[in-house]
Design a protein around this motif. Structure first.
Motif, PDB file in Angstrom:
ATOM      1  N   VAL G  27       0.792  -1.335   0.121  1.00  0.00           N
ATOM      2  CA  VAL G  27       0.112   0.050  -0.133  1.00  0.00           C
ATOM      3  C   VAL G  27       0.997   1.320  -0.023  1.00  0.00           C
ATOM      4  CG1 VAL G  27      -1.578   1.263   1.391  1.00  0.00           C
ATOM      5  CG2 VAL G  27      -1.845  -1.105   1.194  1.00  0.00           C
ATOM      6  N   ARG G  28       1.796   1.180   0.849  1.00  0.00           N
ATOM      7  CA  ARG G  28       2.671   2.349   1.001  1.00  0.00           C
ATOM      8  C   ARG G  28       3.461   2.700  -0.338  1.00  0.00           C
ATOM      9  NH1 ARG G  28       4.131   1.278   6.945  1.00  0.00           N
ATOM     10  NH2 ARG G  28       2.252   2.375   8.126  1.00  0.00           N
ATOM     11  N   THR G  29       3.974   1.675  -0.974  1.00  0.00           N
ATOM     12  CA  THR G  29       4.885   1.977  -2.223  1.00  0.00           C
ATOM     13  C   THR G  29       3.873   2.309  -3.293  1.00  0.00           C
ATOM     14  OG1 THR G  29       6.236  -0.071  -1.704  1.00  0.00           O
ATOM     15  CG2 THR G  29       6.391   0.674  -3.956  1.00  0.00           C
ATOM     16  N   ALA G  30       2.621   1.875  -3.244  1.00  0.00           N
ATOM     17  CA  ALA G  30       1.472   2.413  -4.467  1.00  0.00           C
ATOM     18  C   ALA G  30       1.238   3.735  -4.128  1.00  0.00           C
ATOM     19  CB  ALA G  30       0.353   1.327  -4.478  1.00  0.00           C
ATOM     20  N   ALA G  31       1.189   4.103  -2.790  1.00  0.00           N
ATOM     21  CA  ALA G  31       0.840   5.423  -2.712  1.00  0.00           C
ATOM     22  C   ALA G  31       1.625   6.428  -3.088  1.00  0.00           C
ATOM     23  CB  ALA G  31       0.428   5.689  -1.031  1.00  0.00           C
ATOM     24  N   LYS G  32       2.944   6.004  -3.429  1.00  0.00           N
ATOM     25  CA  LYS G  32       3.999   7.031  -3.960  1.00  0.00           C
ATOM     26  C   LYS G  32       3.513   7.601  -5.395  1.00  0.00           C
ATOM     27  CE  LYS G  32       7.731   5.062  -1.332  1.00  0.00           C
ATOM     28  NZ  LYS G  32       8.705   4.072  -1.210  1.00  0.00           N
ATOM     29  N   SER G  33       2.811   6.674  -6.028  1.00  0.00           N
ATOM     30  CA  SER G  33       2.704   7.091  -7.506  1.00  0.00           C
ATOM     31  C   SER G  33       1.024   7.323  -7.659  1.00  0.00           C
ATOM     32  CB  SER G  33       3.058   6.238  -8.321  1.00  0.00           C
ATOM     33  OG  SER G  33       2.580   4.795  -8.350  1.00  0.00           O
ATOM     34  N   LEU G  34       0.191   6.886  -6.661  1.00  0.00           N
ATOM     35  CA  LEU G  34      -1.339   6.792  -6.948  1.00  0.00           C
ATOM     36  C   LEU G  34      -1.892   7.933  -5.933  1.00  0.00           C
ATOM     37  CD1 LEU G  34      -1.981   3.078  -7.659  1.00  0.00           C
ATOM     38  CD2 LEU G  34      -1.817   4.996  -9.310  1.00  0.00           C
ATOM     39  N   LYS G  35      -2.635   8.612  -6.269  1.00  0.00           N
ATOM     40  CA  LYS G  35      -3.569   9.340  -5.456  1.00  0.00           C
ATOM     41  C   LYS G  35      -4.784   8.790  -5.002  1.00  0.00           C
ATOM     42  CE  LYS G  35      -3.641  13.373  -7.559  1.00  0.00           C
ATOM     43  NZ  LYS G  35      -3.575  14.884  -7.726  1.00  0.00           N
ATOM     44  N   ASN G  36      -5.464   9.262  -3.866  1.00  0.00           N
ATOM     45  CA  ASN G  36      -6.759   8.770  -3.746  1.00  0.00           C
ATOM     46  C   ASN G  36      -6.862   7.291  -3.583  1.00  0.00           C
ATOM     47  OD1 ASN G  36      -7.610  11.351  -4.311  1.00  0.00           O
ATOM     48  ND2 ASN G  36      -7.873  10.781  -6.396  1.00  0.00           N
ATOM     49  N   LEU G  37      -5.980   6.592  -3.140  1.00  0.00           N
ATOM     50  CA  LEU G  37      -6.000   5.050  -2.745  1.00  0.00           C
ATOM     51  C   LEU G  37      -7.327   4.790  -1.626  1.00  0.00           C
ATOM     52  CD1 LEU G  37      -2.381   3.657  -2.443  1.00  0.00           C
ATOM     53  CD2 LEU G  37      -4.417   2.952  -4.291  1.00  0.00           C
ATOM     54  N   ASP G  38      -8.112   4.029  -1.707  1.00  0.00           N
ATOM     55  CA  ASP G  38      -9.183   3.692  -0.898  1.00  0.00           C
ATOM     56  C   ASP G  38      -9.410   2.613  -0.358  1.00  0.00           C
ATOM     57  OD1 ASP G  38     -11.960   4.770   0.234  1.00  0.00           O
ATOM     58  OD2 ASP G  38     -12.891   4.639  -1.781  1.00  0.00           O
TER      59      ASP G  38
ATOM     60  N   TRP K  39     -16.741 -23.061  15.112  1.00  0.00           N
ATOM     61  CA  TRP K  39     -15.322 -22.940  13.936  1.00  0.00           C
ATOM     62  C   TRP K  39     -16.060 -21.570  13.096  1.00  0.00           C
ATOM     63  CZ3 TRP K  39     -19.462 -25.985  12.457  1.00  0.00           C
ATOM     64  CH2 TRP K  39     -19.909 -25.874  11.324  1.00  0.00           C
ATOM     65  N   PHE K  40     -14.727 -21.091  12.660  1.00  0.00           N
ATOM     66  CA  PHE K  40     -14.737 -20.045  11.636  1.00  0.00           C
ATOM     67  C   PHE K  40     -13.943 -20.361  10.445  1.00  0.00           C
ATOM     68  CE2 PHE K  40     -10.548 -18.164  11.659  1.00  0.00           C
ATOM     69  CZ  PHE K  40     -10.083 -18.536  12.835  1.00  0.00           C
ATOM     70  N   GLU K  41     -14.496 -19.723   9.250  1.00  0.00           N
ATOM     71  CA  GLU K  41     -13.861 -20.035   7.861  1.00  0.00           C
ATOM     72  C   GLU K  41     -13.522 -18.412   7.413  1.00  0.00           C
ATOM     73  OE1 GLU K  41     -16.371 -22.349   5.321  1.00  0.00           O
ATOM     74  OE2 GLU K  41     -17.071 -23.316   7.304  1.00  0.00           O
ATOM     75  N   VAL K  42     -12.392 -18.315   7.051  1.00  0.00           N
ATOM     76  CA  VAL K  42     -12.273 -16.844   6.416  1.00  0.00           C
ATOM     77  C   VAL K  42     -12.462 -16.817   5.022  1.00  0.00           C
ATOM     78  CG1 VAL K  42     -10.393 -15.239   5.522  1.00  0.00           C
ATOM     79  CG2 VAL K  42     -10.292 -16.364   8.038  1.00  0.00           C
ATOM     80  N   VAL K  43     -13.547 -15.716   4.510  1.00  0.00           N
ATOM     81  CA  VAL K  43     -13.953 -15.931   3.415  1.00  0.00           C
ATOM     82  C   VAL K  43     -13.161 -15.007   2.254  1.00  0.00           C
ATOM     83  CG1 VAL K  43     -16.180 -15.563   1.868  1.00  0.00           C
ATOM     84  CG2 VAL K  43     -16.320 -16.859   3.952  1.00  0.00           C
ATOM     85  N   GLU K  44     -13.016 -13.913   2.988  1.00  0.00           N
ATOM     86  CA  GLU K  44     -12.385 -12.739   2.205  1.00  0.00           C
ATOM     87  C   GLU K  44     -11.729 -12.014   3.277  1.00  0.00           C
ATOM     88  OE1 GLU K  44     -15.633 -10.555   0.567  1.00  0.00           O
ATOM     89  OE2 GLU K  44     -14.147  -9.318  -1.096  1.00  0.00           O
ATOM     90  N   THR K  45     -10.576 -11.088   2.756  1.00  0.00           N
ATOM     91  CA  THR K  45      -9.527 -10.329   3.756  1.00  0.00           C
ATOM     92  C   THR K  45      -9.598  -8.895   2.844  1.00  0.00           C
ATOM     93  OG1 THR K  45      -8.596 -12.234   4.567  1.00  0.00           O
ATOM     94  CG2 THR K  45      -7.687  -9.852   4.913  1.00  0.00           C
ATOM     95  N   ARG K  46      -9.964  -7.907   3.464  1.00  0.00           N
ATOM     96  CA  ARG K  46      -9.886  -6.688   2.576  1.00  0.00           C
ATOM     97  C   ARG K  46      -9.653  -5.434   3.419  1.00  0.00           C
ATOM     98  NH1 ARG K  46     -14.753  -6.383  -1.152  1.00  0.00           N
ATOM     99  NH2 ARG K  46     -14.174  -4.049  -1.196  1.00  0.00           N
ATOM    100  N   GLY K  47      -9.788  -4.077   3.264  1.00  0.00           N
ATOM    101  CA  GLY K  47      -9.662  -2.993   4.066  1.00  0.00           C
ATOM    102  C   GLY K  47      -9.616  -1.732   3.622  1.00  0.00           C
ATOM    103  N   HIS K  48      -9.667  -0.762   4.399  1.00  0.00           N
ATOM    104  CA  HIS K  48      -9.605   0.418   3.801  1.00  0.00           C
ATOM    105  C   HIS K  48      -8.442   1.033   3.980  1.00  0.00           C
ATOM    106  CE1 HIS K  48     -13.545   1.661   2.549  1.00  0.00           C
ATOM    107  NE2 HIS K  48     -14.144   0.841   3.206  1.00  0.00           N
ATOM    108  N   ILE K  49      -8.016   2.022   3.154  1.00  0.00           N
ATOM    109  CA  ILE K  49      -6.943   2.724   3.057  1.00  0.00           C
ATOM    110  C   ILE K  49      -7.096   4.202   3.264  1.00  0.00           C
ATOM    111  CG2 ILE K  49      -4.647   3.328   1.555  1.00  0.00           C
ATOM    112  CD1 ILE K  49      -5.484   0.857   0.003  1.00  0.00           C
ATOM    113  N   GLU K  50      -6.140   4.971   4.108  1.00  0.00           N
ATOM    114  CA  GLU K  50      -6.463   6.357   4.406  1.00  0.00           C
ATOM    115  C   GLU K  50      -5.005   6.826   4.300  1.00  0.00           C
ATOM    116  OE1 GLU K  50      -8.763   7.015   8.001  1.00  0.00           O
ATOM    117  OE2 GLU K  50     -10.511   6.078   7.216  1.00  0.00           O
ATOM    118  N   ASN K  51      -4.887   8.080   3.926  1.00  0.00           N
ATOM    119  CA  ASN K  51      -3.631   8.772   3.486  1.00  0.00           C
ATOM    120  C   ASN K  51      -2.378   7.834   3.224  1.00  0.00           C
ATOM    121  OD1 ASN K  51      -4.936  11.113   4.574  1.00  0.00           O
ATOM    122  ND2 ASN K  51      -5.023  10.209   6.779  1.00  0.00           N
TER     123      ASN K  51
END
Lengths: 70, 70, 70, 70, 70, 70, 70, 70, 70, 70, 70, 70
Positions: G27-38, K39-51
């Motif tokens: 994420v940090r490497t991509a953020a150097k060249s891409l704005k608005n990463l969401d 039990w649990f099963e992981v279906v998907e891993t994702r997240g939000h990026i800020e700054n």
């Protein structure tokens, strides 16, 4: 261009020489009974082994062709 | 015919020349230690690039063979 | 070795002769604008049919390359 | 309980009578050479047809077993 | 470099502390009996719950290793 | 053995008694109009519920058969 | 809010310490060249093994970012 | 109700106006030659672009219909 | 017929005797608390092994039922 | 026709009115910076809900375009 | 042991610190209203990026729990 | 922002007019009993055919909503 309709059929070609030859065998055999063949999609590639060596390739294809409308 | 049992193992063959050659390399190497090899299924095709050109193909296969029962 | 970062792009190579040639065409074309190309993964193999015979192969690839960091 | 480690192997059982019998055949055959078999997962169900009727079922299974550690 | 051949096996590592620790446990246990371990791929992440809290993580891995050829 | 070509069709068999019976029903019905049926693959298993109990099983199959060539 | 448009790119982060660190590196490497990463989506988790132990994690991610429109 | 058998065929409908219209075009064309059409399943939605705008939608469908038995 | 709305829930039935019995067990248990159960879809078939033999089948199902609207 | 090479990029279009409008928004925005856009493939359809009603549709697309070669 | 029945629900846990913490958050929250979580099963891993940095992880899980029967 | 937890439920909306209308019907019906509905994901699009024409669309959705914590 009018709104065309296509049908897709699933064919398995085999060849003792190569994957491309198995695809060609499937396409040419299908072309004997189907007109307007337009594209293919490889669904699966597998094959048989005899005496510890590849005996022939089996390539499962979807073939798309345009349905003629009156 | 009795009710046979088969085992599948996952092998990766590589070749600098073609996909078929990578498959053959995998099958022949496996045949040195496994008897009764019967079929293969291509799971994944990938490869390495060097100097902007394909250096070798890597084909991931499942190989099926009959388990001998007493 | 530092913690590298790679990018993957999706490219479709075509060839009238073979699947391997379609892969090579895609890799060599991409190499004109991308440095450090490292590996490819075949995503899909398909093609066009003309006159009841394969006209050309279309191979969808992911290409991975290392991103240079300062 | 310590942190166990398990291995999974892929086995194909066949039976002319039922899917459950094909699973049992695969499990019992594998149990002759593998200790600690713990669970199975059905990966694929298929079979052969002879004279327009099902000749036998082929069930592809993953079998999980605990690896004994010293 | 000659045309190498690799084998992939499926191993499940468990850990009460973290996903990374479950992966390490699987890799280190497999390394006791397999030489030339080269890469892993996470196939599935799951785990057991006890008293409304995660008791341990179970990570299903494929491990790839080079087969030595004479 | 020459390079055979096969076709796959998708059939749904139903049965109020069992999954195997739904498969047999599909295979036997298809065999009335298709010669050389060779194998089946189960694609999906589902069914209808009436009054809180399974009313019938619906098994979606692919059926493979050899295409006769002149 | 107007109808936004986003682009997704595929990046592979690596780390010798943890999966989360591999994600952050990507994420940090991509953020150097891409704005608005969401947002990011984990597509695949794998890694290299050296001397029978995990050498580094490789996490394949899709990164989504808003395209600025005039 | 007797144990019915159904067949599924794969059809691609196209339309320059909407996804629903592409579906309707496929269904209505298929209905000219197939009786007892009962349900459809959308397999894939794609389309062609001309001059930077959607030229037409292509919707790949599976169509299910009951096979009449004597 | 008005535009109905359905809900799907995921249930795991188990049985020591057969796959069909595991399905029936899941459906009948769900029917105690859910009205209007209409269909099921098999998502996964697995089971436990004890003493080298299948101890019980576990069938993961989706169950669909109509939501009553006022 | 020479052996063309295409690139695919992943774009998310959004619209408060319809799925088709979200696709058009994505295609038209991409066309501002990409020449030779040729086809799209819908990868995923989702959206946001506000006050118990659909606020906007989000359609993830792959867009294919021909790479110009000298 | 009687033939148990289980239900699976889909929960998304979030955490600004780690994937394991997101899983724990989901499990502990679900445990407030569900008994017998198993039990649990992981279906998907994702997240939000800020700054340009990961703001929080979002892990989609299936949670399985035994249904109590009278 | 605290670490939120979400639940996903699977709902099938139907409509005789359009895919969007089937989605809206599902969302609005679910909103009668679920607070904080936040997003939807289309899982499957299918429908019934009557008299050779689409009778209604059935759209299978996952709906996500935030679980309120005390």
């Amino acid at each position: 261009m009018a709104d065309n309709v296509y049908k897709k059929v699933e064919i398995v070609g085999t060849s003792s020489s190569s994957i491309e030859d198995a695809i060609q065998t499937a396409v040419r055999t299908a072309a004997k009974s189907l007109k307007n063949l337009d594209w293919f999609e490889v669904v699966e590639t597998r094959g048989h082994i005899e005496n510890g060596s590849v005996a022939h390739y089996q390539v499962v294809l979807k073939l798309g062709f345009r349905i003629e409308q009156d």
